[in-house]
Scaffold this motif. Structure first.
Motif, PDB file in Angstrom:
ATOM      1  N   SER A   1      38.034  36.552  36.704  1.00 17.63           N
ATOM      2  CA  SER A   1      36.957  37.103  37.531  1.00 17.63           C
ATOM      3  C   SER A   1      37.085  38.612  37.584  1.00 17.63           C
ATOM      4  CB  SER A   1      37.012  36.544  38.953  1.00 17.63           C
ATOM      5  OG  SER A   1      36.859  35.142  38.962  1.00 17.63           O
TER       6      SER A   1
ATOM      7  N   ARG B   1      31.004  39.739  42.298  1.00 17.86           N
ATOM      8  CA  ARG B   1      32.032  39.024  41.542  1.00 17.86           C
ATOM      9  C   ARG B   1      31.386  38.384  40.319  1.00 17.86           C
ATOM     10  NH1 ARG B   1      34.449  33.096  42.923  1.00 17.86           N
ATOM     11  NH2 ARG B   1      35.964  32.953  41.227  1.00 17.86           N
TER      12      ARG B   1
ATOM     13  N   GLN C   1      32.424  35.954  36.831  1.00 14.06           N
ATOM     14  CA  GLN C   1      33.473  35.006  36.443  1.00 14.06           C
ATOM     15  C   GLN C   1      33.198  34.472  35.046  1.00 14.06           C
ATOM     16  OE1 GLN C   1      33.795  31.648  39.066  1.00 14.06           O
ATOM     17  NE2 GLN C   1      35.867  31.135  38.429  1.00 14.06           N
TER      18      GLN C   1
ATOM     19  N   SER D   1      34.988  31.411  32.094  1.00 12.50           N
ATOM     20  CA  SER D   1      35.971  30.371  31.798  1.00 12.50           C
ATOM     21  C   SER D   1      36.229  30.345  30.299  1.00 12.50           C
ATOM     22  CB  SER D   1      35.465  28.995  32.253  1.00 12.50           C
ATOM     23  OG  SER D   1      35.262  28.983  33.650  1.00 12.50           O
TER      24      SER D   1
END
Length: 291
Positions: free
Chosen positions: A212, A219, A221, A223
């Motif tokens: 993040s 924010r 983020q 993966s």
């Protein structure tokens, strides 16, 4: 692309259980990757008058890295770390009183103006290198602090002092917990850090859970891909950090920094050790990013 990047800290050899030796040290790894991407960083570090130190100089020259900031220590040995892997996660036994603990500010080369300074935590463990870092810190335009806590080689006072002087910080979830034990959640801890001093951006990595990027009130983020092949995770954070620094100095938007940093870190965990000595390893990224 911004060219004026100074990297301060350790260069060493990671020694694996099978006796295999790989170049390492978070600052060195970041500098190596940045050189591959064409950023031409200046690495300020120190090696001994020994075979390991000579090998580092040879490797750097072959990679076309400048030796202008690499000091030679006639007393202390080149740094080494014994690396063991427990359930795929690296554990480190770091040798004390190595050459990089005695970086001399009087031997700094000309640094120019408006440079970005990257540093980690380990080279701040000794008063000599820490004093040299303070002198360098005062000259930097922007500071990127890569928190890499290695027991027992850090203190809260040293880390908090470095945080207070930084504009950009990268750390992982375990390190965040160690530094902010009084906060019950990640968001509270991040908000606390961002409310202090000059800090503008925090990059938080969480292994398989991704990463993040935090700024005041925002924010983002990302993966990792599920099909990532993992040989070992040594240097994964350094790979991530190198692309973050590249992106920041090249004015990439935050979402693009995260995307590219995650992609490169996912590639690095597919090789043994922290860096690749094969220029072809970097070519797909150079072409995709049009560096």
């Amino acid at each position: 692309m911004a060219k004026n990047i100074v990297i301060f800290g350790e260069v060493l050899w990671d020694i694996f259980p099978d006796g295999n030796q790989k170049l390492g040290g978070a600052p060195f790894n970041v500098a190596w990757h940045l050189q591959a991407f064409g950023a031409n960083p200046l690495l300020i570090s120190r090696v001994g008058v020994d075979d390991l130190g000579l090998a580092i100089q040879t490797k750097m020259q072959a990679w076309q890295m400048t030796l202008a900031g690499l000091q030679i220590d006639e007393i202390h040995p080149t740094g080494t770390v014994k690396v063991t892997l427990e359930k795929g996660q690296p554990q480190y036994e770091i040798t004390a009183d190595c050459a990089y603990d005695f970086i001399d500010h009087q031997q700094f080369p000309p640094l120019g103006a408006n440079f970005w300074l990257y540093h980690g935590s380990l080279a701040l463990r000794n008063a000599v290198s820490q004093g040299s870092f303070r002198a360098l810190q005062q000259q930097a335009d922007q500071i990127f602090f890569d928190v890499n806590l290695r027991q027992p080689w850090w203190t809260a006072v040293t880390i908090n002092s470095a945080l207070a002087a930084s504009q950009y910080v990268k750390l992982n979830t375990e390190e965040l917990t160690l530094l902010t034990p009084e906060f019950a959640s990640i968001d509270l801890a991040i908000n606390h850090l961002l409310s202090q001093d000059s800090l503008q951006q925090i990059i938080l990595t969480a292994g398989e859970a991704g990463a993040s990027l935090y700024t005041q009130g925002d924010r983002q983020q990302i993966s990792p891909q599920k099909n990532t092949t993992v040989v070992d995770t040594v240097g994964a954070g350094d790979a991530f950090c190198s692309v973050c620094l590249l992106g920041l100095t090249s004015n990439w938007p935050p979402s693009l920094i995260l995307e590219r940093a995650q992609a490169f870190a996912s590639a690095v965990v597919g090789i043994r050790g922290a860096v690749s000595e094969d220029p072809h390893f970097y070519q797909p990224f150079i072409q995709a990013w049009r560096l």
